[in-house]
Design a protein around this motif. Sequence first.
Motif, short mmCIF file in Angstrom:
data_model
loop_
_atom_site.label_atom_id
_atom_site.label_comp_id
_atom_site.label_asym_id
_atom_site.label_seq_id
_atom_site.Cartn_x
_atom_site.Cartn_y
_atom_site.Cartn_z
N HIS A 97 0.86 -1.19 0.00
CA HIS A 97 0.00 0.00 0.00
C HIS A 97 0.89 1.23 0.00
CE1 HIS A 97 0.97 -0.59 4.24
NE2 HIS A 97 0.96 0.73 4.26
N HIS A 99 1.34 5.71 0.95
CA HIS A 99 0.94 6.91 1.71
C HIS A 99 1.38 8.09 0.83
CE1 HIS A 99 0.48 4.50 5.47
NE2 HIS A 99 1.42 3.75 4.88
N GLU A 109 5.85 8.92 5.08
CA GLU A 109 5.67 8.80 6.55
C GLU A 109 7.03 8.96 7.23
OE1 GLU A 109 3.07 5.19 7.25
OE2 GLU A 109 1.76 6.88 7.73
N HIS A 122 4.82 0.83 1.04
CA HIS A 122 5.10 -0.21 2.05
C HIS A 122 4.70 -1.58 1.52
CE1 HIS A 122 4.65 3.03 5.41
NE2 HIS A 122 5.87 3.02 4.89
N THR A 204 2.05 1.77 11.25
CA THR A 204 1.78 3.22 11.32
C THR A 204 0.28 3.49 11.25
OG1 THR A 204 1.84 3.61 8.93
CG2 THR A 204 3.96 3.70 10.11
ZN LIG Z 1 2.03 1.93 5.39
#
Ligand SMILES: [Zn+2]
Length: 263
Positions: A97, A99, A109, A122, A204
């Motif tokens: 996935h 961010h 992140e 990630h 996270t």
């Molecule tokens: Zn993540």
Amino acid sequence: MDEHWCYEIQAQEPNSNCKGPSEWPGDCQKTHQSPINIVTKEAKVNSNLKPFTFSGYDQKKKWEVKNDGHSVKMMLGNGSFITGGDLPAQYQAVQLHLHWSHDLNKGSEHSIDGKHFAMEMHIVHEKGTSRNTAEDSKDRNAVLAFMIEVGNEVNEAFQPLVEALPRISKPSSTNTTMSEVCLEDMLPKKEKLVHYFRYLGSLTTPTCDETVVWTVFEEPIKLHEKQFLEFSKQLYYDEEQKLVMKDNVRPLQELGDRQVFRS
Ligand SMILES: [Zn+2]
Ligand SMILES: Nc1nc(-c2ccc(Cl)c(S(N)(=O)=O)c2)cs1
């Protein structure tokens, strides 16, 4: 009913009844959390941090992908796994996935020497060959984190994901299948993957379990600006399509008593 967790940008919406990062439940208020800022000159060289072996990352597949209300997630099943990288065992790839933000410098992140990138990808792995869910050890998960920069070349390996986004614009969208792609092509060249940072942290996202061996690669992935903009253009957090999905980024957490290592 108990408020669901959300990112700050969602919590700020008028009469949103969701819990922003400062109110996230579970282990989210503990002291070995992720993400962190990586101060490269304070990272300790560890010669045990050997290169990874990626197995099954070269299989061209039509991955299933979904909008889960927090990110866009490719389900990896368990045909791919990693060993090496000073990991204690083989880790099965579970999901991939991302961010991101709308700004090129606040979508990752993790940050490296205070620099944030446009996006962060990630690849989430679980320890072992079966789903040994019982285990709650500090290294139950291994996440491979890749920074993503915007450049002026189209990254062909990301087109199947970018082209799938309009089909999963809402969290309730039925999962869709991407056209064929292999994970390996989505990553930086293998020889660049020998340089990485390592520390122990958490998911996270709630419940922020402190069970993740983090690997943050130095070499960024590059996407064309058009590809990057598609994420915050096509995806929404909500059914009513009031809030585009962006800034799905947890604030930085304190390093505390932890040491960051580097290969
Ligand atoms: Zn993540
Ligand atoms: N969109 C969603 N991501 C997760 C999730 C699950 C496990 C992990 Cl390890 C992570 S992260 N961001 O730490 O890599 C996120 C759940 S829901």
